[in-house]
Design an enzyme around this catalytic site. Sequence first.
Site, mmCIF file in Angstrom:
data_model
loop_
_atom_site.group_PDB
_atom_site.id
_atom_site.type_symbol
_atom_site.label_atom_id
_atom_site.label_comp_id
_atom_site.label_asym_id
_atom_site.label_seq_id
_atom_site.Cartn_x
_atom_site.Cartn_y
_atom_site.Cartn_z
ATOM 1 N N LYS A 1 0.815 -1.200 0.000
ATOM 2 C CA LYS A 1 0.000 0.000 0.000
ATOM 3 C C LYS A 1 0.854 1.258 0.000
ATOM 4 C CE LYS A 1 -2.988 -2.510 3.125
ATOM 5 N NZ LYS A 1 -3.366 -2.598 4.550
ATOM 6 N N GLY A 2 2.105 1.129 0.445
ATOM 7 C CA GLY A 2 2.944 2.297 0.707
ATOM 8 C C GLY A 2 3.085 3.294 -0.427
ATOM 9 N N GLU B 1 7.515 3.004 -5.585
ATOM 10 C CA GLU B 1 7.515 2.463 -4.228
ATOM 11 C C GLU B 1 7.699 3.601 -3.220
ATOM 12 O OE1 GLU B 1 6.844 0.491 -2.011
ATOM 13 O OE2 GLU B 1 8.332 -1.072 -1.659
ATOM 14 N N ASP C 1 14.923 0.840 1.595
ATOM 15 C CA ASP C 1 15.678 0.784 2.850
ATOM 16 C C ASP C 1 16.773 -0.273 2.692
ATOM 17 O OD1 ASP C 1 16.442 1.005 5.496
ATOM 18 O OD2 ASP C 1 14.758 -0.141 6.287
ATOM 19 N N LYS D 1 16.816 5.545 1.600
ATOM 20 C CA LYS D 1 17.565 5.504 2.860
ATOM 21 C C LYS D 1 18.846 4.718 2.609
ATOM 22 C CE LYS D 1 14.451 4.802 6.705
ATOM 23 N NZ LYS D 1 13.936 3.777 7.628
ATOM 24 N N VAL E 1 10.314 6.664 9.380
ATOM 25 C CA VAL E 1 9.442 7.759 8.957
ATOM 26 C C VAL E 1 8.054 7.260 8.576
ATOM 27 C CG1 VAL E 1 11.365 9.193 8.191
ATOM 28 C CG2 VAL E 1 10.301 7.611 6.580
ATOM 29 N N ASP F 1 3.653 3.763 6.537
ATOM 30 C CA ASP F 1 2.932 3.428 7.758
ATOM 31 C C ASP F 1 3.841 2.930 8.863
ATOM 32 O OD1 ASP F 1 3.563 0.850 6.501
ATOM 33 O OD2 ASP F 1 2.233 -0.013 8.004
ATOM 34 N N ARG G 1 -0.576 6.451 7.295
ATOM 35 C CA ARG G 1 -0.425 6.559 5.838
ATOM 36 C C ARG G 1 -1.082 7.825 5.307
ATOM 37 N NH1 ARG G 1 1.483 1.581 3.920
ATOM 38 N NH2 ARG G 1 0.630 -0.269 4.918
HETATM 39 P P1 IMP Z 1 13.378 -2.873 2.141
HETATM 40 O O1 IMP Z 1 13.011 -4.176 1.524
HETATM 41 O O2 IMP Z 1 14.148 -3.031 3.424
HETATM 42 O O3 IMP Z 1 14.038 -1.901 1.197
HETATM 43 O O4 IMP Z 1 12.067 -2.261 2.717
HETATM 44 C C1 IMP Z 1 11.145 -1.621 2.040
HETATM 45 C C2 IMP Z 1 9.853 -1.616 2.837
HETATM 46 O O5 IMP Z 1 10.061 -1.500 4.262
HETATM 47 C C3 IMP Z 1 9.097 -0.388 2.422
HETATM 48 O O6 IMP Z 1 8.270 -0.646 1.327
HETATM 49 C C4 IMP Z 1 8.349 -0.028 3.676
HETATM 50 O O7 IMP Z 1 7.107 -0.679 3.709
HETATM 51 C C5 IMP Z 1 9.195 -0.538 4.822
HETATM 52 N N1 IMP Z 1 9.991 0.559 5.432
HETATM 53 C C6 IMP Z 1 11.340 0.694 5.450
HETATM 54 N N2 IMP Z 1 11.704 1.814 6.088
HETATM 55 C C7 IMP Z 1 10.550 2.407 6.508
HETATM 56 C C8 IMP Z 1 10.273 3.615 7.233
HETATM 57 O O8 IMP Z 1 11.142 4.404 7.655
HETATM 58 N N3 IMP Z 1 8.953 3.868 7.460
HETATM 59 C C9 IMP Z 1 7.945 3.066 7.020
HETATM 60 N N4 IMP Z 1 8.164 1.942 6.343
HETATM 61 C C10 IMP Z 1 9.458 1.609 6.081
HETATM 62 MG MG MG Z 2 5.141 -0.855 5.012
#
Ligand code: IMP
Ligand code: MG
Length: 184
Positions: free
Chosen positions: A46-47, A102, A106, A134, A156, A162, A168
């Site tokens: 949903k993000g 997206e 992160d 990030k 954040v 969320d 959200r």
């Molecule tokens: P990744 O697979 O670690 O890059 O994570 C991506 C997902 O983690 C994103 O689509 C978010 O849903 C969640 N996420 C990572 N950091 C944050 C944050 O600071 N706030 C909210 N959701 C986050």
């Molecule tokens: Mg999320």
Amino acid sequence: MNTNMMDDLEEVLYTKEEIAEGVKRVAAQIRNDYAGRQLVCVGILKGGFIFMSDLVREMDMPAELDFMVVSSYGNNTTSTGALIIRKELTCDIRNRDVLIIEDIVDSGRTLSYLKEYLSGRGAASIRICALLDKPSGRKVELEADYSVFECENKFVVGYGLDFAEKYRNLPLIGVLKPEIYKKA
Ligand code: IMP
Ligand code: MG
């Protein structure tokens, strides 16, 4: 949670106005890079939904819109890597230029998995457009081709992002008070 969502924030990182300006800037880059081509924009729910809805209206170019729902195994603030696809694409992306939209990159795990998955579907090209990047959180090598803001390693929320499905619908992006996710 307080009834006023703003009370749960430690600070505001980006205001509504700053976000709107940043979204316009990235939309112009995309329009420029894909001149004469027709994109398939794949929003990750949903993000990514609020960001996508603003971005595609600023792009001013032909685009097909589709959505995927993915979730990763993991807790509320970190992901572990394994990904479950909960909603598949409805369009055929063979030989198409795909832009994944997206909320945040992160660790990079979600998007590196998705990129591989979609290239297996025969896309001609795949790029990533993230609201937030990030870089300090990166666990796998992955670059966002477009990002509106680069942010530090803080959790954040808002503008689609969320914590435990809340915040959200905040129109801005803020840092969540650590006590909120620590007590959860
Ligand atoms: P990744 O697979 O670690 O890059 O994570 C991506 C997902 O983690 C994103 O689509 C978010 O849903 C969640 N996420 C990572 N950091 C944050 C944050 O600071 N706030 C909210 N959701 C986050
Ligand atoms: Mg999320």
